[in-house]
Design a protein around this motif. Sequence first.
Motif, PDB file in Angstrom:
ATOM      1  N   ALA A  48      -7.748  -2.208  -4.036  1.00 36.37           N
ATOM      2  CA  ALA A  48      -8.129  -1.780  -2.836  1.00 36.37           C
ATOM      3  C   ALA A  48      -8.606  -3.090  -2.009  1.00 36.37           C
ATOM      4  O   ALA A  48      -8.159  -3.601  -0.861  1.00 36.37           O
ATOM      5  N   ILE A 108      -4.614   3.084  -6.886  1.00 37.45           N
ATOM      6  CA  ILE A 108      -5.368   1.947  -6.141  1.00 37.45           C
ATOM      7  C   ILE A 108      -6.744   2.101  -6.238  1.00 37.45           C
ATOM      8  O   ILE A 108      -7.687   2.864  -6.127  1.00 37.45           O
ATOM      9  N   LEU A 117      -7.205   2.257   1.733  1.00 35.39           N
ATOM     10  CA  LEU A 117      -7.791   1.352   0.867  1.00 35.39           C
ATOM     11  C   LEU A 117      -9.236   1.477   1.099  1.00 35.39           C
ATOM     12  O   LEU A 117      -9.983   1.344   0.177  1.00 35.39           O
ATOM     13  N   THR A 174       0.956  -1.274  -0.133  1.00 29.16           N
ATOM     14  CA  THR A 174       0.044   0.073   0.100  1.00 29.16           C
ATOM     15  C   THR A 174       0.696   1.379  -0.103  1.00 29.16           C
ATOM     16  O   THR A 174       0.596   2.267  -0.712  1.00 29.16           O
ATOM     17  N   GLY A 186     -12.344   0.008  -0.892  1.00 28.82           N
ATOM     18  CA  GLY A 186     -12.254  -1.387  -0.354  1.00 28.82           C
ATOM     19  C   GLY A 186     -13.390  -1.797   0.461  1.00 28.82           C
ATOM     20  O   GLY A 186     -13.719  -1.110   1.358  1.00 28.82           O
TER      21      GLY A 186
END
Length: 321
Positions: A152, A147, A182, A137, A187
């Motif tokens: 993510a 990302i 994230l 990350t 995510g």
Amino acid sequence: MINNSASEIAEKLKKANSVAIFCHARPDGDALGAGLALFLAFQNAGKRAVMCCEDLPPEKFDFLHVMKQVRRGLPTKADYDTFISVDCADVSRMGVFADAYSKFAGATVNVDHHVSNSGFAKYNYVIDCPATCEVLTDLFEVAGFEITKDIADLLLLGLITDSGNFTHCDVGENTFKAAAKLRAAGGDVNLINYMMFSRQPKQRALLYGRVMNKIRFALDDKLTFIVTTLEDMEQTGADKSLTEGFVDFPLTIDGVEVSISLMEVKKRHYKVSFRSKGKVNVNAVAGIFGGGGHILASGCVLNGEFEEVIEKLEFAVRQNL
């Protein structure tokens, strides 16, 4: 081991055009999350990439469709300029790909989080933290890799599973910063937590009951052993991938400092996983038997009769209490 800087590794990643990515055999969430996140990042950047593992991902990870991209063989016609290993403490963890990686004439990059990492690549970036996905990350930010939501999810998969859902003692401020990045990128924390920690097939529930019913205590209840036998798996219809997380349960018992899980791979051959609450460095214990990992979570392989193996492990833990 000479550890390169984040900027040096990021530069290598940016310059790579045709990449083969490798993770360890019997892959877990961190290995798969890290490897496939890199795979997608390179593809999104218009570069050629392949993700290789000796074993295919366990079915429990199939909710992330990119898992189908993992290959068990390295395409021979491609002309690779870079080999990247993720979540491998040493080259042997790559299994059938170890020899090709060691002999590769191009750039080799090693991204990992195990304190026992031997620095086996030409370029190494090893940070002692809960997960390789935490390391990546930060690297993605330095390298300027976008990302996306899919990336993510993969990085969160590794971060959540390898940190024990943020419960392990090595979880620090940067772990939560990585998780926040994230989550901001889309995510799905709820989905990953449900699929990894709440949902389970009937076979795992039956196996869990059998294994925990045989828990053994030693060293004034400071040490526990659990064992998953081939018979247990046969009787319940479970496979070895369903044992993930078993080793953590005994640490919830008052007074237990070290939990050891043995999985019978074949007769007289055991895969051993160690967990510690913090008083015992299980990386040092695993190192006695040629294994390693982290201070709080490590592993090794042992051969011998079951009671002999138990005796050796108990003695090694006693020496480190």
